[in-house]
Design a protein around this motif. Structure first.
Motif, PDB file in Angstrom:
ATOM      1  N   ASN A 387       0.820  -1.217   0.000  1.00 46.21           N
ATOM      2  CA  ASN A 387       0.000   0.000   0.000  1.00 46.21           C
ATOM      3  C   ASN A 387       0.853   1.266   0.000  1.00 46.21           C
ATOM      4  O   ASN A 387       0.317   2.371  -0.053  1.00 46.21           O
ATOM      5  N   GLY A 388       2.159   1.100   0.090  1.00 44.08           N
ATOM      6  CA  GLY A 388       3.031   2.265   0.142  1.00 44.08           C
ATOM      7  C   GLY A 388       2.862   3.074   1.406  1.00 44.08           C
ATOM      8  O   GLY A 388       3.127   4.269   1.431  1.00 44.08           O
ATOM      9  N   SER A 389       2.425   2.419   2.498  1.00 41.51           N
ATOM     10  CA  SER A 389       2.133   3.140   3.729  1.00 41.51           C
ATOM     11  C   SER A 389       3.128   2.857   4.845  1.00 41.51           C
ATOM     12  O   SER A 389       3.106   3.531   5.875  1.00 41.51           O
ATOM     13  N   THR A 390       3.992   1.855   4.674  1.00 43.77           N
ATOM     14  CA  THR A 390       4.925   1.463   5.735  1.00 43.77           C
ATOM     15  C   THR A 390       6.327   1.325   5.169  1.00 43.77           C
ATOM     16  O   THR A 390       6.519   0.755   4.101  1.00 43.77           O
ATOM     17  N   SER A 391       7.296   1.837   5.918  1.00 40.21           N
ATOM     18  CA  SER A 391       8.697   1.772   5.494  1.00 40.21           C
ATOM     19  C   SER A 391       9.505   0.921   6.462  1.00 40.21           C
ATOM     20  O   SER A 391       9.309   0.992   7.678  1.00 40.21           O
ATOM     21  N   PRO A 392      10.442   0.119   5.947  1.00 39.55           N
ATOM     22  CA  PRO A 392      11.413  -0.505   6.843  1.00 39.55           C
ATOM     23  C   PRO A 392      12.449   0.522   7.272  1.00 39.55           C
ATOM     24  O   PRO A 392      12.470   1.648   6.754  1.00 39.55           O
ATOM     25  N   SER A 393      13.310   0.163   8.203  1.00 40.46           N
ATOM     26  CA  SER A 393      14.362   1.085   8.642  1.00 40.46           C
ATOM     27  C   SER A 393      15.590   0.292   9.068  1.00 40.46           C
ATOM     28  O   SER A 393      15.485  -0.855   9.498  1.00 40.46           O
ATOM     29  N   VAL A 394      16.736   0.932   8.940  1.00 45.49           N
ATOM     30  CA  VAL A 394      18.012   0.331   9.346  1.00 45.49           C
ATOM     31  C   VAL A 394      18.674   1.292  10.322  1.00 45.49           C
ATOM     32  O   VAL A 394      18.975   2.434   9.977  1.00 45.49           O
ATOM     33  N   THR A 395      18.888   0.821  11.560  1.00 43.27           N
ATOM     34  CA  THR A 395      19.468   1.668  12.600  1.00 43.27           C
ATOM     35  C   THR A 395      20.982   1.541  12.674  1.00 43.27           C
ATOM     36  O   THR A 395      21.683   2.512  12.951  1.00 43.27           O
ATOM     37  N   GLN A 396      21.501   0.331  12.405  1.00 48.38           N
ATOM     38  CA  GLN A 396      22.940   0.126  12.545  1.00 48.38           C
ATOM     39  C   GLN A 396      23.395  -1.027  11.663  1.00 48.38           C
ATOM     40  O   GLN A 396      22.668  -2.007  11.481  1.00 48.38           O
ATOM     41  N   LEU A 397      24.591  -0.894  11.104  1.00 48.78           N
ATOM     42  CA  LEU A 397      25.229  -1.967  10.346  1.00 48.78           C
ATOM     43  C   LEU A 397      26.577  -2.282  10.989  1.00 48.78           C
ATOM     44  O   LEU A 397      27.374  -1.375  11.257  1.00 48.78           O
ATOM     45  N   THR A 398      26.818  -3.553  11.246  1.00 50.52           N
ATOM     46  CA  THR A 398      28.089  -3.988  11.814  1.00 50.52           C
ATOM     47  C   THR A 398      28.796  -4.898  10.817  1.00 50.52           C
ATOM     48  O   THR A 398      28.232  -5.919  10.390  1.00 50.52           O
ATOM     49  N   LEU A 399      30.011  -4.520  10.432  1.00 46.09           N
ATOM     50  CA  LEU A 399      30.820  -5.319   9.524  1.00 46.09           C
ATOM     51  C   LEU A 399      31.888  -6.037  10.334  1.00 46.09           C
ATOM     52  O   LEU A 399      32.733  -5.390  10.979  1.00 46.09           O
TER      53      LEU A 399
END
Length: 511
Positions: A387-399
């Motif tokens: 529906n284009g109403s919800t977004s995912p999110s990324v808070t942190q990336l660990t390599l």
């Protein structure tokens, strides 16, 4: 008793040597953290993403809302996303703001709410369309509108000024008001040598669609200085059009815009309802990327674009031959949304392109293989729900990556001077990872910048040997030397330098 002490000291010394040797042999595990409490670095590339509040209150990367994009043609953009300053782009200053923020928005999170108590007044700085005096080119004024009443006389836009024509002040007006359920545009003396239908320099454009209260609609007033076409569009469809030419037809000479004394631009001064995504462009109207030909098409009703967004980090420098073991993301992935990660690596990022080296898809928390080099780069693609109403999110990336061991240097190095040459001798490194040796030389202690030797500039790759002669050196000049081991895994992985030695070539020492 003395023998016991000597044995203990010897064992201690051996333990120290073994510990140093053991540390050198085994690779070291390291981490790089992006985001989280350290914040996100500047990305090399980003499209349709923005920052928000993620887990633990840290900044996260999420999809940007479905909004206008600032480009080179944008003179003004008001998106109401920042309650303290609704102007997102453009050299305009707010002089009065009586609009409130409404969360009932079509395009983004917020819209402007007017309660007929005075609107939003702006003053353009020199160089802006409404802050400059003189000839102007093409333009378009665009906005989304959701009136509560749509009563006669409600004012959406108003600009009044005057220009000097042969010593006489001429009144100018650009005005947009409600009239019997339609928007009516009045333009007076804006165009050079254009008399208008009534000969007084005034013209009107009127919409044919009835503006329905509590319903969003998209409006645009557009002028093309190449063709002389002035048109009013509702939801992307032309509803009125005029030719601003010498004969009022397509065949006439085009009239140019002459702006008079800069004055304030007023929005929603007498209006009840919502307004959003106000945009002034220095070009004629063209449909936004998300708007279909139909009025307020399905894409225009989505908070997030279905194509999603992407960001790419800048190449992250580690050390030559490092191995990327895993990528772990602290993220939120609601139902129907998606987040995909990609990595690539290499030793020289200056020749990288969009597709080279090839991006390799990886999964958060899973083992990665075949990604090695001096530089790592990470890309992330994010997709909203259906529906284009919800977004995912990324808070942190660990390599998590493995840094290959640096081989120990030879413990003993000797230098023997000759006629125009110096022969260096050393013992093999006790480090099994050593595959060969580099000889560093120069004319000052600790500065190995030599270039004169026939074998090449410093450092010289001596291969897997313990004796090497540098020739072509200048007699009577002192030279300083050090030897370093290079790794059997990669000769670009170079360990620390040995103790420095020196020698002075002399002719009498030669044969």
């Amino acid at each position: 008793m003395k023998k016991i002490i000597k044995k203990t000291a010897l064992l201690a010394a051996v333990s120290v040597i073994f510990a140093a040797f053991n540390t050198a042999v085994f690779a070291e595990s390291k981490q790089i953290v992006l985001g989280g409490k350290n914040g996100w670095p500047v990305f090399q590339y980003e499209e349709n993403v923005t920052t928000g509040k993620g887990r633990f209150g840290y900044d996260c990367i999420e999809l940007a809302t479905n909004s206008f994009v600032f480009d080179d043609y944008t003179d003004l953009l008001i998106d109401f996303e920042n309650p303290l300053n609704p102007v997102a782009a453009g050299a305009y200053e707010i002089t009065t703001n009586n609009l409130k923020i409404s969360n009932d928005s079509l395009m983004e999170r917020s819209a402007g709410l007017s309660r007929n108590i005075g609107g939003l007044w702006l003053s353009g700085k020199p160089g802006t369309f409404f802050g400059s005096e003189g000839f102007m080119g093409s333009f378009s004024i665009e906005f989304w509108l959701c009136p509560s009443l749509a009563e006669n006389g409600e004012v959406i836009l108003n600009w009044e000024s005057s220009k000097n024509v042969r010593g006489r002040l001429i009144y100018q007006l650009l005005n947009c008001i409600f009239d019997q359920g339609h928007l009516d545009w009045t333009i007076s003396n804006l165009f050079d040598s254009y008399a208008g239908p009534e000969g007084n320099g005034e013209l009107h454009l009127r919409g044919s669609s009835t503006i329905i209260p509590d319903t969003w609609s998209y409006h645009a007033l557009s002028y093309d200085c190449e063709t002389g076409i002035l048109e009013y569009l509702v939801n992307g469809i032309t509803e009125d059009i005029k030719y601003i030419t010498s004969n009022g037809k397509e065949s006439g000479d085009v009239s140019l815009i002459i702006m008079g004394t800069p004055s304030q631009l007023e929005f929603c001064n007498e209006y009840t309802g919502k307004i959003d995504e106000i945009r002034i462009l220095r070009r004629p109207y063209s449909p936004p990327d998300y708007q279909s030909a139909e009025a307020a098409g399905a894409l225009g009703r989505m908070l997030y674009q279905p194509a999603g967004g992407r960001f790419e980090t800048r190449p992250i420098v580690v050390s030559t031959g490092s191995i990327l073991d895993s990528l772990t993301a602290e993220m939120s992935v609601p139902s129907q949304t998606e987040v995909s990660f990609f990595v690539r690596s290499g030793d020289n990022y200056f020749n990288w392109t969009d597709s080279y080296p090839e991006w390799k898809p990886v999964t958060s928390g899973q083992k990665i293989s075949g990604v090695t080099g001096m530089y790592f780069q990470v890309a992330c693609e994010m997709y909203p729900d259906g529906n284009g109403s919800t977004s995912p999110s990324v808070t942190q990336l660990t390599l998590d990556f493995t840094e290959l061991p640096l081989p120990l240097p030879p413990f003993t190095v000797r230098a023997e001077a000759g006629n125009g040459c110096v022969t260096l001798k050393w013992n093999y490194s006790v480090d099994d990872t050593a595959g060969g040796y580099y000889i560093y030389y120069g004319n000052r202690p600790g500065e190995y910048l030599g270039r004169i030797a026939a074998e090449g500039p410093s450092p010289v790759n001596a291969g897997n040997t313990t004796t090497y002669t540098l020739t072509g050196l200048e007699n009577g000049k002192i030279y300083y030397f050090a030897v370093a081991s290079w790794s059997s895994l990669d000769d670009r992985i170079i360990g620390p330098l040995s103790k420095e030695v020196f020698a002075r070539p002399l002719q009498r020492l030669g044969k």
